[in-house]
Design an enzyme around this catalytic site. Structure first.
Site, short mmCIF file in Angstrom:
data_model
loop_
_atom_site.label_atom_id
_atom_site.label_comp_id
_atom_site.label_asym_id
_atom_site.label_seq_id
_atom_site.Cartn_x
_atom_site.Cartn_y
_atom_site.Cartn_z
N GLY A 42 5.18 5.29 -4.12
CA GLY A 42 4.90 6.31 -4.39
C GLY A 42 5.88 7.41 -3.49
N ASP A 98 3.58 8.78 1.18
CA ASP A 98 3.26 10.01 -0.03
C ASP A 98 1.84 10.58 0.35
OD1 ASP A 98 1.95 7.71 -0.60
OD2 ASP A 98 2.66 7.62 -2.76
N ASP A 101 -5.19 8.33 2.31
CA ASP A 101 -6.48 8.43 1.78
C ASP A 101 -7.71 7.73 2.92
OD1 ASP A 101 -8.98 8.73 -0.04
OD2 ASP A 101 -8.21 7.31 -1.46
N LEU A 151 -4.52 12.52 -7.13
CA LEU A 151 -3.38 13.24 -7.21
C LEU A 151 -2.32 12.53 -7.89
CD1 LEU A 151 -2.99 15.16 -4.11
CD2 LEU A 151 -4.57 15.61 -5.94
N ASP A 157 1.19 8.15 -8.62
CA ASP A 157 0.88 7.34 -10.22
C ASP A 157 -0.55 7.30 -10.31
OD1 ASP A 157 0.85 5.11 -8.46
OD2 ASP A 157 0.76 4.16 -10.34
N ARG A 163 4.15 9.65 -12.27
CA ARG A 163 4.80 9.54 -11.24
C ARG A 163 6.12 10.29 -11.20
NH1 ARG A 163 4.08 5.31 -7.67
NH2 ARG A 163 3.75 3.47 -8.61
P1 IMP Z 1 -5.37 4.49 1.89
O1 IMP Z 1 -4.90 2.85 2.45
O2 IMP Z 1 -6.90 4.60 1.25
O3 IMP Z 1 -5.17 5.60 2.61
O4 IMP Z 1 -4.46 4.62 0.51
C1 IMP Z 1 -2.93 4.93 0.58
C2 IMP Z 1 -2.27 4.68 -0.62
O5 IMP Z 1 -3.36 4.84 -1.92
C3 IMP Z 1 -1.23 5.58 -1.09
O6 IMP Z 1 -0.11 4.99 -0.41
C4 IMP Z 1 -1.27 5.62 -2.58
O7 IMP Z 1 -0.39 4.44 -2.88
C5 IMP Z 1 -2.47 5.35 -2.66
N1 IMP Z 1 -3.40 6.72 -3.12
C6 IMP Z 1 -4.38 7.28 -2.58
N2 IMP Z 1 -4.76 8.27 -3.15
C7 IMP Z 1 -3.92 8.46 -4.00
C8 IMP Z 1 -3.89 9.71 -4.96
O8 IMP Z 1 -4.83 10.65 -5.12
N3 IMP Z 1 -3.07 9.47 -5.91
C9 IMP Z 1 -2.13 8.48 -6.05
N4 IMP Z 1 -2.25 7.48 -5.28
C10 IMP Z 1 -2.94 7.32 -4.13
#
Ligand code: IMP
Length: 174
Positions: A42, A98, A101, A151, A157, A163
């Site tokens: 991403g 990127d 979350d 998003l 993506d 993307r």
């Molecule tokens: P986390 O481990 O839940 O913080 O997620 C991080 C990863 O999830 C990021 O590097 C993205 O690859 C993916 N991700 C989380 N939210 C989104 C979104 O809204 N759109 C696209 N990819 C996301």
């Protein structure tokens, strides 16, 4: 899947923010020797824009982590599918991501890179999506804060779609 998309962050807003981040990083690391570690896939567009806006050259490396399947919810487990290749010991290192979350991915990567014993480790993240945060991670350089939503665009993506859109969109539920 052809979900509806609403533009959330325009090209101009992204360009302005990337320039501001680059200026701050440029000031903070002036004369330094920085390695930027991007989180594939991403980050590829954000990181390409960021490094070219910096006032000095940096070394770049990438990791690929896997926690998401093809959908929009995290599996909760993070695995490395491509590790760093440059030596990081005693270097100033910056993770470039990127979007954060739950925080699980960045927390995992941060611990992993700390085990390489860098001189310093900071995080530059384009989007802080706050609603589902489970682990707090220090976002030293941050582009945008978004409360929630899935998003796409500017590298992000959904199941490999969208993307390459130059703006950032939020997927809308019908
Ligand atoms: P986390 O481990 O839940 O913080 O997620 C991080 C990863 O999830 C990021 O590097 C993205 O690859 C993916 N991700 C989380 N939210 C989104 C979104 O809204 N759109 C696209 N990819 C996301």
């Amino acid at each position: 899947m052809d979900a509806k998309k609403r533009c959330l962050i325009s090209r101009d807003e992204i360009a302005r923010r990337v320039a501001e981040l680059a200026e701050r990083i440029g000031r903070d690391y002036a004369g330094g020797d920085l390695v930027m570690v991007g989180v594939l896939k991403g980050v590829f567009i954000f990181m390409a824009d960021l490094v070219r806006a910096l006032p000095f050259p940096v070394e770049v490396d990438f990791v690929r982590l896997c926690s998401y399947g093809a959908g929009t919810a995290t599996s909760g487990e993070v695995h490395i599918t491509k590790d760093v290749e440059l030596p990081l010991k005693d270097r100033d290192v910056m993770i470039v991501e990127d979007i954060v979350d739950t925080g699980l991915t960045l927390d995992f990567l941060r611990q992993h890179l700390l085990s390489h014993r860098p001189r310093s480790l900071k995080i530059c993240c384009l989007i802080d999506k706050q609603e589902r945060r489970e682990v707090e991670v220090p976002l030293d350089y941050l582009g945008f804060v978004v409360e929630k939503g899935f998003l796409v665009g500017y590298g992000l993506d959904c199941g490999e779609q969208s993307r390459t859109l130059p703006e950032i969109f939020v997927l809308e539920k019908d």
